[in-house]
Design a protein around this motif. Sequence first.
Motif, PDB file in Angstrom:
ATOM      1  N   SER A 245       0.615  -0.995  -0.142  1.00 15.15           N
ATOM      2  CA  SER A 245      -0.080  -0.239  -0.170  1.00 15.15           C
ATOM      3  C   SER A 245       0.777   1.544  -0.069  1.00 15.15           C
ATOM      4  O   SER A 245       2.620   1.476   0.126  1.00 15.15           O
ATOM      5  CB  SER A 245      -0.932  -0.167   0.909  1.00 15.15           C
ATOM      6  OG  SER A 245       0.113  -0.076   1.872  1.00 15.15           O
ATOM      7  N   PRO A 246       0.051   2.540  -0.737  1.00 12.76           N
ATOM      8  CA  PRO A 246       1.435   3.782  -0.085  1.00 12.76           C
ATOM      9  C   PRO A 246       1.429   4.450   1.049  1.00 12.76           C
ATOM     10  O   PRO A 246       2.861   4.722   1.444  1.00 12.76           O
ATOM     11  CB  PRO A 246       0.041   4.287  -1.477  1.00 12.76           C
ATOM     12  CG  PRO A 246      -0.827   3.853  -1.776  1.00 12.76           C
ATOM     13  CD  PRO A 246      -0.711   2.176  -1.225  1.00 12.76           C
ATOM     14  N   LEU A 247       0.940   4.089   1.953  1.00 14.49           N
ATOM     15  CA  LEU A 247       0.991   4.518   2.707  1.00 14.49           C
ATOM     16  C   LEU A 247       2.345   3.121   4.229  1.00 14.49           C
ATOM     17  O   LEU A 247       3.515   4.082   4.124  1.00 14.49           O
ATOM     18  CB  LEU A 247       0.009   4.162   4.339  1.00 14.49           C
ATOM     19  CG  LEU A 247      -0.010   4.437   5.755  1.00 14.49           C
ATOM     20  CD1 LEU A 247       0.498   5.535   5.820  1.00 14.49           C
ATOM     21  CD2 LEU A 247      -0.909   3.809   6.738  1.00 14.49           C
ATOM     22  N   ALA A 248       1.887   2.228   3.297  1.00 11.43           N
ATOM     23  CA  ALA A 248       3.567   0.685   4.129  1.00 11.43           C
ATOM     24  C   ALA A 248       4.997   1.618   2.673  1.00 11.43           C
ATOM     25  O   ALA A 248       6.047   1.657   3.579  1.00 11.43           O
ATOM     26  CB  ALA A 248       2.304   0.004   3.283  1.00 11.43           C
TER      27      ALA A 248
ATOM     28  N   PHE B  11      -6.827  18.857   4.887  1.00 12.59           N
ATOM     29  CA  PHE B  11      -7.208  17.995   4.628  1.00 12.59           C
ATOM     30  C   PHE B  11      -8.228  17.065   5.625  1.00 12.59           C
ATOM     31  O   PHE B  11      -9.473  16.901   4.266  1.00 12.59           O
ATOM     32  CB  PHE B  11      -6.360  16.847   3.693  1.00 12.59           C
ATOM     33  CG  PHE B  11      -6.563  16.009   3.436  1.00 12.59           C
ATOM     34  CD1 PHE B  11      -7.295  15.616   1.713  1.00 12.59           C
ATOM     35  CD2 PHE B  11      -7.360  14.671   3.798  1.00 12.59           C
ATOM     36  CE1 PHE B  11      -7.817  14.731   1.061  1.00 12.59           C
ATOM     37  CE2 PHE B  11      -7.608  13.226   2.933  1.00 12.59           C
ATOM     38  CZ  PHE B  11      -8.003  13.710   1.972  1.00 12.59           C
ATOM     39  N   ILE B  12      -8.302  17.192   6.710  1.00 15.34           N
ATOM     40  CA  ILE B  12      -9.177  16.678   7.885  1.00 15.34           C
ATOM     41  C   ILE B  12     -10.070  17.407   7.693  1.00 15.34           C
ATOM     42  O   ILE B  12     -11.096  16.581   7.437  1.00 15.34           O
ATOM     43  CB  ILE B  12      -8.220  16.446   8.915  1.00 15.34           C
ATOM     44  CG1 ILE B  12      -6.516  15.208   8.877  1.00 15.34           C
ATOM     45  CG2 ILE B  12      -9.255  16.104   9.126  1.00 15.34           C
ATOM     46  CD1 ILE B  12      -6.536  14.989  10.336  1.00 15.34           C
TER      47      ILE B  12
ATOM     48  N   ALA C 273     -14.923  10.279   9.586  1.00 13.24           N
ATOM     49  CA  ALA C 273     -13.574  10.365   9.523  1.00 13.24           C
ATOM     50  C   ALA C 273     -12.712   9.890   8.964  1.00 13.24           C
ATOM     51  O   ALA C 273     -11.717   9.229   8.879  1.00 13.24           O
ATOM     52  CB  ALA C 273     -14.043  10.070  11.797  1.00 13.24           C
ATOM     53  N   ARG C 274     -13.482   8.702   8.741  1.00 16.07           N
ATOM     54  CA  ARG C 274     -12.540   7.116   8.317  1.00 16.07           C
ATOM     55  C   ARG C 274     -11.715   7.772   6.935  1.00 16.07           C
ATOM     56  O   ARG C 274     -10.879   7.488   7.021  1.00 16.07           O
ATOM     57  CB  ARG C 274     -13.569   6.405   7.545  1.00 16.07           C
ATOM     58  CG  ARG C 274     -13.083   4.293   6.833  1.00 16.07           C
ATOM     59  CD  ARG C 274     -13.988   3.180   6.908  1.00 16.07           C
ATOM     60  NE  ARG C 274     -13.272   2.417   6.578  1.00 16.07           N
ATOM     61  CZ  ARG C 274     -12.998   2.366   5.310  1.00 16.07           C
ATOM     62  NH1 ARG C 274     -13.290   2.724   4.512  1.00 16.07           N
ATOM     63  NH2 ARG C 274     -12.269   0.939   5.125  1.00 16.07           N
ATOM     64  N   ALA C 275     -12.711   8.406   5.873  1.00 14.22           N
ATOM     65  CA  ALA C 275     -12.070   8.757   4.844  1.00 14.22           C
ATOM     66  C   ALA C 275     -10.754   9.967   4.930  1.00 14.22           C
ATOM     67  O   ALA C 275      -9.232   9.908   4.231  1.00 14.22           O
ATOM     68  CB  ALA C 275     -12.789   9.718   4.034  1.00 14.22           C
ATOM     69  N   ALA C 276     -10.821  10.849   6.560  1.00 15.79           N
ATOM     70  CA  ALA C 276     -10.099  11.991   5.980  1.00 15.79           C
ATOM     71  C   ALA C 276      -8.926  10.990   7.014  1.00 15.79           C
ATOM     72  O   ALA C 276      -7.705  11.446   6.582  1.00 15.79           O
ATOM     73  CB  ALA C 276     -10.613  12.943   7.605  1.00 15.79           C
ATOM     74  N   LEU C 277      -8.784  10.018   8.078  1.00 13.49           N
ATOM     75  CA  LEU C 277      -7.808   9.394   8.721  1.00 13.49           C
ATOM     76  C   LEU C 277      -6.870   8.661   7.926  1.00 13.49           C
ATOM     77  O   LEU C 277      -5.688   8.667   7.722  1.00 13.49           O
ATOM     78  CB  LEU C 277      -8.250   8.485   9.423  1.00 13.49           C
ATOM     79  CG  LEU C 277      -7.449   7.851  10.514  1.00 13.49           C
ATOM     80  CD1 LEU C 277      -6.130   8.960  11.467  1.00 13.49           C
ATOM     81  CD2 LEU C 277      -8.056   7.330  11.898  1.00 13.49           C
ATOM     82  N   MET C 278      -7.323   8.068   7.026  1.00 14.36           N
ATOM     83  CA  MET C 278      -6.891   7.369   5.864  1.00 14.36           C
ATOM     84  C   MET C 278      -6.302   8.039   4.902  1.00 14.36           C
ATOM     85  O   MET C 278      -4.939   7.769   4.353  1.00 14.36           O
ATOM     86  CB  MET C 278      -8.212   6.581   4.937  1.00 14.36           C
ATOM     87  CG  MET C 278      -8.262   4.861   5.372  1.00 14.36           C
ATOM     88  SD  MET C 278      -9.774   3.822   4.033  1.00 14.36           S
ATOM     89  CE  MET C 278      -8.820   4.054   3.281  1.00 14.36           C
ATOM     90  N   MET C 279      -6.925   9.160   4.520  1.00 18.33           N
ATOM     91  CA  MET C 279      -6.118  10.201   3.861  1.00 18.33           C
ATOM     92  C   MET C 279      -4.916  10.756   4.225  1.00 18.33           C
ATOM     93  O   MET C 279      -3.446  11.063   3.879  1.00 18.33           O
ATOM     94  CB  MET C 279      -6.946  10.915   2.495  1.00 18.33           C
ATOM     95  CG  MET C 279      -6.647  10.557   0.940  1.00 18.33           C
ATOM     96  SD  MET C 279      -5.888   8.761   0.180  1.00 18.33           S
ATOM     97  CE  MET C 279      -4.581  10.670   0.369  1.00 18.33           C
TER      98      MET C 279
ATOM     99  N   LEU D 152       0.518  12.098   6.090  1.00 17.84           N
ATOM    100  CA  LEU D 152       2.277  11.860   6.478  1.00 17.84           C
ATOM    101  C   LEU D 152       3.522  11.384   6.091  1.00 17.84           C
ATOM    102  O   LEU D 152       4.352  11.519   6.681  1.00 17.84           O
ATOM    103  CB  LEU D 152       1.419  11.651   8.522  1.00 17.84           C
ATOM    104  CG  LEU D 152       0.812  12.581   9.493  1.00 17.84           C
ATOM    105  CD1 LEU D 152      -0.085  11.324  10.204  1.00 17.84           C
ATOM    106  CD2 LEU D 152       1.389  14.233   9.366  1.00 17.84           C
ATOM    107  N   ALA D 153       2.842  10.028   5.436  1.00 20.73           N
ATOM    108  CA  ALA D 153       3.656   8.484   5.279  1.00 20.73           C
ATOM    109  C   ALA D 153       4.752   9.979   4.041  1.00 20.73           C
ATOM    110  O   ALA D 153       6.154   9.837   3.490  1.00 20.73           O
ATOM    111  CB  ALA D 153       3.108   7.609   5.130  1.00 20.73           C
TER     112      ALA D 153
END
Length: 432
Positions: A23-26, A63-64, A282-288, A293-294
Amino acid sequence: MLAITGLLAVLTLFILILTKRMSPLAALITVPIAAALLSGFGLRTATFVVKGIESVSSVVGMFIFAIVFFGIVTDAGMLDPIITRILLVMRGRPTRILMGTALLALLIHLDGSGAVCFLITIPAMLPVFERMKMDKRLLTCVAAMAAGVNFLPWTGVMIRASVALHIPATTIFRPILAVQGIGLIFVFTTAYLLGKKEERRLGLVFDGTGFEMPRRELSEQERRLRRPALFWPNLLLTVSLMAVMISGKVEPVVMFMIGTVIALFLNYPDAEEQRRRIDAHARAALMMASVLLAAGAFTGIITGTGMLKAMANAAVHFIPAGHAGHIPFAVGLISMPLSLIFDPDSFYFGILPVIAGAAQQLSVPPIQVAQAALLGQMTTGFPVSPLTPATFLLVGLAGIELSEHQKFAIPFLFAATVVMTVACVLLGIFPI
């Protein structure tokens, strides 16, 4: 050694993301940390990560609160009559929808802010695409092209090029004004052709005046949340927020924080309902936000370790000394792909002066090198580069994978750069 490590890190990152092996985050966290540790930076890697996160903190906050704000006004139904009107004007034709998307993105991006452009364009047009069942990759691609073909004198990349080479921005821009016009013709032509292709894919039948308009049936939950009587207050709030944000007088993150609070109390004064509205988005905001941050950690590491600078210095040595006259043309052709490797600061303040200096010694005016770079480096390249938070903002707002956006949009963005580069040759701006 740092240059090789940095290049391997960037290539590994792209391969992992594009092939969906990670995943992009990882990938954004694992790859740069591993590269820094292998290069012997040890615990200093943590310092680079923190500095990188600090550099994107305001974008993450924006973004959040942007996600929550637009979610609230959408729940309240502000976009319903706007979408209906857009569909009526465009007669439900994907060709007109895509060209309208390009025009909207172009106008909003006149201030030079990619983040603001996508924050306004994507939430405004996404419901139209969803209602028409159009491919959302078309939305991100067309918005990216329209925003990318923009190197006006007050944009960030133009200012960087001007400062780096000590040439007035207007002096750089005036000769390539016609080139930008050609680039925009390419954008709108491409949007039209993509629209025709989408019409065939959807099997829409033209009846002489337009296509049959899709009708959306609201669920019981959606009807309960709608506030049709508050359409004008919500619209006024949104327009005011956008106007102040575009003016640059107040930081976007601050405006979205204030706007979110006002939207909550305006539409849902009950405290329990306010909590439910925040939880819903909140879920969409937290994911992106986590991906942003990554991305900050990634840029912080490759900048702090000196990998970017090392790659910049190494890249210069590949310029053939005997082909100086071709330098502007060559730089123009590769300027867009270079956005995938170098952030704007490292390129315009690191690579550009070295290339321009070498070119000048070989009787090539530095201004031509600057103009060539502006045809793609963090212009058409920024909406697909993992080094810019705006890219993650674009795909996050549209709800698509970064890899899908890159695979679909990169050929069109690169084609725009090639068209403008060839136009520079045909207009006599670049020698060949």
